[in-house]
Write a protein that holds these residues in place. Structure first.
Motif, PDB file in Angstrom:
ATOM      1  N   ALA A   1      75.218 114.177  60.733  1.00  6.72           N
ATOM      2  CA  ALA A   1      74.160 115.173  60.922  1.00  6.72           C
ATOM      3  C   ALA A   1      74.402 115.901  62.235  1.00  6.72           C
ATOM      4  O   ALA A   1      74.732 115.276  63.237  1.00  6.72           O
TER       5      ALA A   1
ATOM      6  N   ALA B   1      64.894 114.677  60.796  1.00  4.82           N
ATOM      7  CA  ALA B   1      65.633 113.892  59.796  1.00  4.82           C
ATOM      8  C   ALA B   1      65.651 112.402  60.092  1.00  4.82           C
ATOM      9  O   ALA B   1      66.431 111.670  59.494  1.00  4.82           O
TER      10      ALA B   1
ATOM     11  N   SER C   1      72.415 122.896  56.289  1.00  8.15           N
ATOM     12  CA  SER C   1      71.096 122.731  55.659  1.00  8.15           C
ATOM     13  C   SER C   1      70.345 124.046  55.741  1.00  8.15           C
ATOM     14  O   SER C   1      70.618 124.902  56.558  1.00  8.15           O
TER      15      SER C   1
ATOM     16  N   LEU D   1      67.899 109.569  58.096  1.00 12.19           N
ATOM     17  CA  LEU D   1      69.004 108.903  58.794  1.00 12.19           C
ATOM     18  C   LEU D   1      68.808 107.392  58.799  1.00 12.19           C
ATOM     19  O   LEU D   1      69.741 106.632  58.524  1.00 12.19           O
TER      20      LEU D   1
ATOM     21  N   VAL E   1      75.569 111.243  64.485  1.00 12.03           N
ATOM     22  CA  VAL E   1      74.801 112.417  64.888  1.00 12.03           C
ATOM     23  C   VAL E   1      75.569 113.161  65.972  1.00 12.03           C
ATOM     24  O   VAL E   1      76.035 112.559  66.934  1.00 12.03           O
TER      25      VAL E   1
ATOM     26  N   GLU F   1      67.068 115.244  65.832  1.00 16.69           N
ATOM     27  CA  GLU F   1      67.449 114.263  64.817  1.00 16.69           C
ATOM     28  C   GLU F   1      66.263 113.391  64.429  1.00 16.69           C
ATOM     29  O   GLU F   1      66.086 113.051  63.261  1.00 16.69           O
TER      30      GLU F   1
END
Length: 101
Positions: free
Chosen positions: A8, A20, A100, A24, A36, A16
Motif C-alpha cells: 500500500a 486502510a 486506488s 491492512l 506500506v 495508512e
C-alpha cells in the motif's frame, strides 16, 4: 492456501491507519505479507517512530519512507527528489500496480 502480498502506498504517515488500517490488519492476520510505503517525510523525521508503531499494530512490517517534502514541512524532504521516479522505476522493472480511486 494461496500466498499473497499487499503493498500500500500513501502520501503521509497516518493515511495508512485512517484510510486502510482495517484492510491492512485483516490481510496481515490472514497471512499476507503487508508493506506500506509513505511518500512524504523521512526515516529520521519525528513521524517515523509514530509510523513504525502504527505499522507494528497493523502487522505491516517496517516503514518505508521516501522522504519527499510535505508542503507544510519542505525542509524535511530528501534532496533532488522527483515525485514520479519510484513509479517509473517500478514500471521499467515490470512491477504491476493499480492506483486506488
Amino acid at each position: 492456501m494461496m500466498e499473497f502480498s499487499v503493498l500500500a502506498v500513501f502520501a503521509h504517515p497516518d493515511d495508512e491507519s485512517l484510510s486502510a488500517g482495517g484492510m491492512l490488519a485483516s490481510r496481515a492476520a490472514a497471512g499476507a505479507r503487508v508493506g506500506v510505503v509513505t511518500a512524504t517525510w523521512g526515516a529520521d523525521s519525528q513521524r517515523a517512530s509514530e509510523l513504525a508503531d502504527a505499522l507494528s499494530v497493523l502487522g505491516a512490517g517496517e516503514p518505508r519512507m521516501l522522504g519527499y517534502g510535505d508542503y507544510r514541512r519542505p525542509t524535511e524532504s530528501a534532496p533532488d527528489c522527483s515525485c514520479h521516479t519510484p513509479v517509473l522505476n517500478a514500471r521499467r522493472k515490470g512491477i504491476r500496480y493499480r492506483a486506488s480511486g
